[in-house]
Design an enzyme around this catalytic site. Structure first.
Site, PDB file in Angstrom:
ATOM      1  N   HIS A 376       0.839  -1.323  -0.032  1.00 28.46           N
ATOM      2  CA  HIS A 376       0.107   0.192  -0.041  1.00 28.46           C
ATOM      3  C   HIS A 376       0.947   1.205   0.030  1.00 28.46           C
ATOM      4  O   HIS A 376       0.200   2.346   0.279  1.00 28.46           O
ATOM      5  CB  HIS A 376      -0.944  -0.034   1.231  1.00 28.46           C
ATOM      6  CG  HIS A 376      -2.039  -0.764   1.115  1.00 28.46           C
ATOM      7  ND1 HIS A 376      -3.214  -0.557   0.506  1.00 28.46           N
ATOM      8  CD2 HIS A 376      -2.393  -2.111   1.693  1.00 28.46           C
ATOM      9  CE1 HIS A 376      -4.061  -1.395   0.763  1.00 28.46           C
ATOM     10  NE2 HIS A 376      -3.561  -2.420   1.113  1.00 28.46           N
ATOM     11  N   LYS A 567      -8.400  13.819   4.856  1.00 32.91           N
ATOM     12  CA  LYS A 567      -7.445  12.667   4.855  1.00 32.91           C
ATOM     13  C   LYS A 567      -6.149  12.840   6.093  1.00 32.91           C
ATOM     14  O   LYS A 567      -6.328  13.921   6.461  1.00 32.91           O
ATOM     15  CB  LYS A 567      -6.747  12.276   3.341  1.00 32.91           C
ATOM     16  CG  LYS A 567      -5.953  13.709   3.130  1.00 32.91           C
ATOM     17  CD  LYS A 567      -5.314  13.600   1.727  1.00 32.91           C
ATOM     18  CE  LYS A 567      -6.542  13.584   0.505  1.00 32.91           C
ATOM     19  NZ  LYS A 567      -6.763  12.446  -0.051  1.00 32.91           N
ATOM     20  N   ARG A 568      -5.480  11.755   6.265  1.00 36.01           N
ATOM     21  CA  ARG A 568      -4.320  11.682   7.014  1.00 36.01           C
ATOM     22  C   ARG A 568      -3.361  12.983   6.730  1.00 36.01           C
ATOM     23  O   ARG A 568      -2.923  13.220   5.310  1.00 36.01           O
ATOM     24  CB  ARG A 568      -3.649  10.463   6.715  1.00 36.01           C
ATOM     25  CG  ARG A 568      -2.520  10.194   7.892  1.00 36.01           C
ATOM     26  CD  ARG A 568      -1.945   8.798   7.702  1.00 36.01           C
ATOM     27  NE  ARG A 568      -1.859   8.248   6.571  1.00 36.01           N
ATOM     28  CZ  ARG A 568      -0.645   8.072   5.988  1.00 36.01           C
ATOM     29  NH1 ARG A 568       0.436   8.612   6.534  1.00 36.01           N
ATOM     30  NH2 ARG A 568      -0.603   7.556   4.883  1.00 36.01           N
ATOM     31  N   LYS A 573       0.679  14.415   1.033  1.00 30.12           N
ATOM     32  CA  LYS A 573      -0.690  14.597   0.798  1.00 30.12           C
ATOM     33  C   LYS A 573      -0.718  16.167   0.233  1.00 30.12           C
ATOM     34  O   LYS A 573      -1.813  16.505  -0.109  1.00 30.12           O
ATOM     35  CB  LYS A 573      -1.535  14.192   1.740  1.00 30.12           C
ATOM     36  CG  LYS A 573      -1.396  12.551   1.884  1.00 30.12           C
ATOM     37  CD  LYS A 573      -2.416  12.166   2.846  1.00 30.12           C
ATOM     38  CE  LYS A 573      -2.330  10.599   3.066  1.00 30.12           C
ATOM     39  NZ  LYS A 573      -2.917   9.663   1.859  1.00 30.12           N
ATOM     40  N   THR A 675      -8.488   6.194  -1.295  1.00 31.10           N
ATOM     41  CA  THR A 675      -9.825   5.924  -1.465  1.00 31.10           C
ATOM     42  C   THR A 675     -11.063   7.239  -1.083  1.00 31.10           C
ATOM     43  O   THR A 675     -12.172   7.092  -1.559  1.00 31.10           O
ATOM     44  CB  THR A 675     -10.288   4.609  -0.683  1.00 31.10           C
ATOM     45  OG1 THR A 675      -9.810   5.137   0.798  1.00 31.10           O
ATOM     46  CG2 THR A 675      -9.478   3.447  -0.897  1.00 31.10           C
ATOM     47  N   LYS A 679     -14.901   7.923  -2.603  1.00 30.84           N
ATOM     48  CA  LYS A 679     -16.113   8.202  -1.949  1.00 30.84           C
ATOM     49  C   LYS A 679     -16.621   9.452  -2.660  1.00 30.84           C
ATOM     50  O   LYS A 679     -17.924   9.624  -2.439  1.00 30.84           O
ATOM     51  CB  LYS A 679     -15.771   8.322  -0.551  1.00 30.84           C
ATOM     52  CG  LYS A 679     -15.265   6.997   0.340  1.00 30.84           C
ATOM     53  CD  LYS A 679     -14.510   7.086   1.485  1.00 30.84           C
ATOM     54  CE  LYS A 679     -13.939   6.033   1.701  1.00 30.84           C
ATOM     55  NZ  LYS A 679     -12.821   6.289   2.965  1.00 30.84           N
TER      56      LYS A 679
END
Length: 834
Positions: A376, A567-568, A573, A675, A679
């Site tokens: 991952h 998100k984290r 990111k 993901t 969504k």
């Protein structure tokens, strides 16, 4: 002892014969009252919705139980091949609404509660999120086991029953403060403790050779400090098909509650030391591993999960087949969800050889024939390494086995590349250096028959870069399985108004086959349909405003563009890039550049790991910028920035329906899949993103015109690395100069001088691996295209509909069908029940 041991007459019915569980409104009301009044001891004077929620959950669990037992019976009778899904995280969220949906009784249960004067939404909201995961990895695992049940595949999930979740995030003076997330404070109505299936887990001690009863020499692990693994089972229902699979979570308990001699001697702390040490293993999800104790506890957790789960599977096998393991690999497959459970490879070897007497070759054939590894991450530091010294002390027998696996593997690899010592050094499971390390990802690849990435780009980069040596050796092992999400949870349950419109328009087949949602596409040209879609989106945005008003005393404009990044918190990111754009917009407003302005509400949420200093500084910056913007009367509703504290599954269920724009802006080549992007797309948000992870496939599905692309590609980033000069980029971009001036002048930290210097220096460094500055201008230009599109409400609505209509690929039902086709080879098992 059998319950009928002393009964002389023939029993009139089996003790396991279940009474009928009615599904009518009246049946539900009667059972609800039984639990609420008789079991929980409550009456009409009880004002807490928690107990009504407990009664409803227990009532629903009863109806799952008969299907659960029928599923277990079918798998046993058919003696079918099974998959065991090992994951350190299962971010399940709340169970009640999903269970009602999958049983097909949401409407009747809602009416039953209404007749009792209870709003079912209040009961759903009273259920705590199950604190069993951190982010995308755990949420993916939850969606996967949901899809396995919906596809009627015999799959068991194995994880840990953490007493405390990741943490509850609060914001104090703009900074993240972690508080314990005691999600099990009031128990868990959905789980069933199964003491009879407990297993003993070994730590410490030493390994020695001994002769068994048949005269064979085998290794024995002795002088160990043991812990008990006690299982708790949770039902996982498929979508209205009678299948209920199991999620088995392990709790660590001491072999003895306390030492009575120590207690009687007055040494009370020492008398319970073993109990505390044991329970620490499943006390907290992901302890901070910035210190040696934290590292050791993480290794204990990973081994505890692997050993308990493998012992459980082998015990089940022996119950059906005895000690004959000839067909074990034909009937069993272990899917390792990321590198955390990869110690299972060495543990299965230990169990098969040391406990069940198999030879090395026989045990290795079974191990390599049953283990499958999902990677991952593309970040080398996240692949997992353990000091050999720690392994020798904590898991000495497994370290022996890993050394032997590595020796045999290096012999095989060297026959392919004689004398290529550099390649063999890279591939070795043991990393040499000042302190030897065990490379767990290398162990996972060597010991598995399948290695998959989770998006097309991710899998390609694994083969070309991170695992290129292994791909050259075993190309047949590598494959891609693009992630997905459950449409039941992430559209039907979290956005019921939109789900209702979709079902009215194309039927309800999309819930179990999301490819059918493509039928919505022509309705993007229907003006009346677009109007209904807009009304539903606006209502969802208003609900999100009402939800956030509980935490933020700020009025948001429902007509504004809701720009969402949840998100984290991590540097790759690039929440920081989002903040730079917000500062750019703020600066434009302050300079009077507001002609034809598009009002925007930027929502950012996520947790930073407790030991991740730069991520926590990013949260502080977001909140400081938000404080300046939201308190400035000159902004006048044109721009708002909100940090959403304590982001979790139940929060995302409220955010998804109300999002207009989905920020997926990671540095290209760093995000494995993502993901959250799926969504949000499923709920009609349009993506702004780089060519990274699953963004590439989202863009392919929805088309270039319905995706806002920006940024350097992975190839361009690699080409620029050696001569990257962010300061030169800043000097050539007046807008960026002004943004950096506001940051560097302390405009957002006037009373906290220097607190953001590390963040500023990191993005100005030529060694910044995330190349935030490099993508700034492209990001700003893409955001202008977003504004142009949003001004035309009708066109934006078309884009929203087309995003939802083309989300079919991103269902975990498709993901799992591909896992099963290429890796698992399971036969679906229809379930018959009364």
């Amino acid at each position: 002892m059998p319950i009928n041991k002393f009964v002389t007459s023939k029993p009139k019915s089996s003790i396991t014969q279940l009474p009928d569980q009615g599904m009518t409104k009246e049946d539900l009301i009667d059972d609800f009252k039984q639990y609420y009044i008789h079991l929980l001891g409550r009456d009409e004077r009880c004002r807490s919705p928690f107990y009504a929620g407990e009664a409803l959950s227990l009532m629903i669990r009863d109806r799952l139980m008969e299907r659960w037992k029928a599923t277990h019976h079918t798998y046993k009778v058919e003696d079918c091949r099974r998959v065991y899904y090992l994951s350190m995280e299962f971010l399940m969220g709340r169970t009640l609404s999903n269970a009602m949906l999958n049983l097909g009784i949401t409407d009747v249960a809602t009416q039953a509660m209404y007749d009792l004067g209870i709003e079912i939404e209040e009961l759903i909201d009273s259920e705590p999120d199950a604190g069993l995961g951190n982010g995308g990895l755990g949420r993916l695992a939850a969606c996967i086991i949901d899809s396995c049940a919906t596809l009627q595949l015999p799959v068991v999930g194995y994880g840990l029953r953490y007493e405390y979740g990741m943490f509850t995030q609060t914001i104090v003076n703009g900074e993240q403060v972690e508080k314990p997330d005691h999600w099990l404070r009031h128990g868990n109505a959905w789980e069933i403790q199964r003491l009879e299936y407990s297993h003993r887990i070994k730590f410490g001690g030493r390994s020695r050779m001994q002769t068994d009863a048949s005269g064979r020499q085998r290794f024995c692990w002795v002088d160990t400090h043991d812990v008990l693994a006690v299982p708790f089972d949770t039902p996982v229902p498929g979508y209205q098909n009678g299948t209920v699979n199991s999620l088995r979570l392990w709790k660590a308990v001491a072999t003895e509650e306390f030492n009575l001699d120590e207690f009687n001697a007055g040494d009370y702390p020492e008398s319970v030391a073993a109990k505390i040490t044991a329970e620490n293993i499943t006390m907290v999800l992901y302890p901070n591993d910035a210190n040696e104790n934290g590292k050791e506890l993480r290794l204990r957790q990973q081994y505890f999960l692997a050993s308990a789960s493998l012992q459980d599977v082998i015990a089940h096998w022996i119950g059906l087949h005895g000690e004959d393991f000839n067909h074990f690999a034909e009937k069993s497959c272990f899917q390792l969800n990321d590198t955390h459970p990869s110690i299972a490879i060495a543990e299965l070897m230990r169990l098969l050889m040391d406990i069940h007497g198999l030879t090395w070759d026989a045990a290795w054939r079974i191990t390599q024939g049953t283990m499958a590894y999902t990677n991952h991450t593309l970040l080398p530091e996240a692949l997992g390494k353990w000091p050999v010294s720690l392994m020798k002390r904590l898991l000495p027998r497994l370290m022996d086995i890993i050394f032997e696996i590595n020796a045999r593997f290096i012999t095989e690899a060297s026959s392919h590349w004689p004398g290529d010592t550099e390649r063999l050094r890279r591939m070795s499971i043991i990393e040499e250096g000042d302190e030897q390390q065990v490379r767990m990802a290398n162990l996972a690849i060597v010991g598995s028959f399948s290695v998959n990435g989770v998006a097309e780009l991710h899998s390609q980069l694994l083969k070309q870069g991170l695992f290129s040596d292994f791909y050259a050796l075993w190309p047949y092992k590598f494959n891609n399985k693009t992630n997905g999400v459950s449409p039941r949870r992430w559209l039907a349950a979290c956005n019921p108004d939109l789900a209702r419109l979709i079902t009215e328009t194309i039927g309800d087949c999309w819930m179990a086959d999301l490819s059918q949602i493509k039928k919505l596409e022509p309705y993007a040209e229907d003006a009346k349909f677009r109007e209904r879609w807009r009304e539903i989106k606006k209502a969802a945005k208003q609900r999100l405003i009402d939800y956030k008003r509980q935490q933020h005393n700020i009025d948001l404009n429902v007509e504004a563009l809701f720009d969402v990044q949840v998100k984290r918190i991590h540097e790759y990111k690039r929440q920081l890039l989002n903040v730079l754009h917000v500062i750019y917009l703020y600066n434009r407003i302050k300079n009077g550049d507001t002609e034809n302005w598009v009002a925007r509400c930027v929502l950012i949420g996520g947790k930073a790991a407790p030991g991740y200093r730069m991520a926590k500084k990013t949260i502080k910056l977001i909140n400081n910028v938000a404080q300046v913007i939201n308190s400035d009367p000159a902004i006048g509703g044109k721009l708002a920035l909100i940090f959403l504290p304590d982001y979790r599954v139940s929060a995302m269920e409220k955010i998804c329906p109300g999002a207009d724009l989905s920020e997926q802006i990671s540095t290209a080549g760093k995000e494995a899949s993502g993901t959250g992007n799926m969504k949000l797309m499923m709920n009609g948000a349009i993506t702004i993103g780089t060519l990274d992870g699953a963004n590439i496939e989202i863009r392919e599905e929805v088309g270039d015109d319905n995706f806002f692309l920006f940024g350097l590609t992975e190839e361009q980033i690699e080409a620029r690395r050696d001569h990257y000069d962010p300061v030169a980029i800043i000097d050539q971009d007046e807008d960026l100069q002004q943004v950096m001036h506001l940051l560097e002048s302390g405009h957002f930290n006037q009373f906290e001088p220097g607190i953001f210097d590390d963040l500023i220096n990191s993005i100005k460094s030529s060694y910044d691996p995330w190349m935030t500055i490099a993508d700034f201008r492209s990001f700003v230009d893409a955001q202008k295209r977003v504004e142009d599109a949003y001004r035309d409400k009708d066109h934006w609505t078309k884009m929203s509909i087309l995003n939802c209509a083309n989300s079919g690929k991103f269902s975990t039902d498709r993901t799992i069908s591909e896992y099963n086709r290429d890796i698992w080879k399971l036969i679906p098992q229809p379930i018959k029940h009364k």
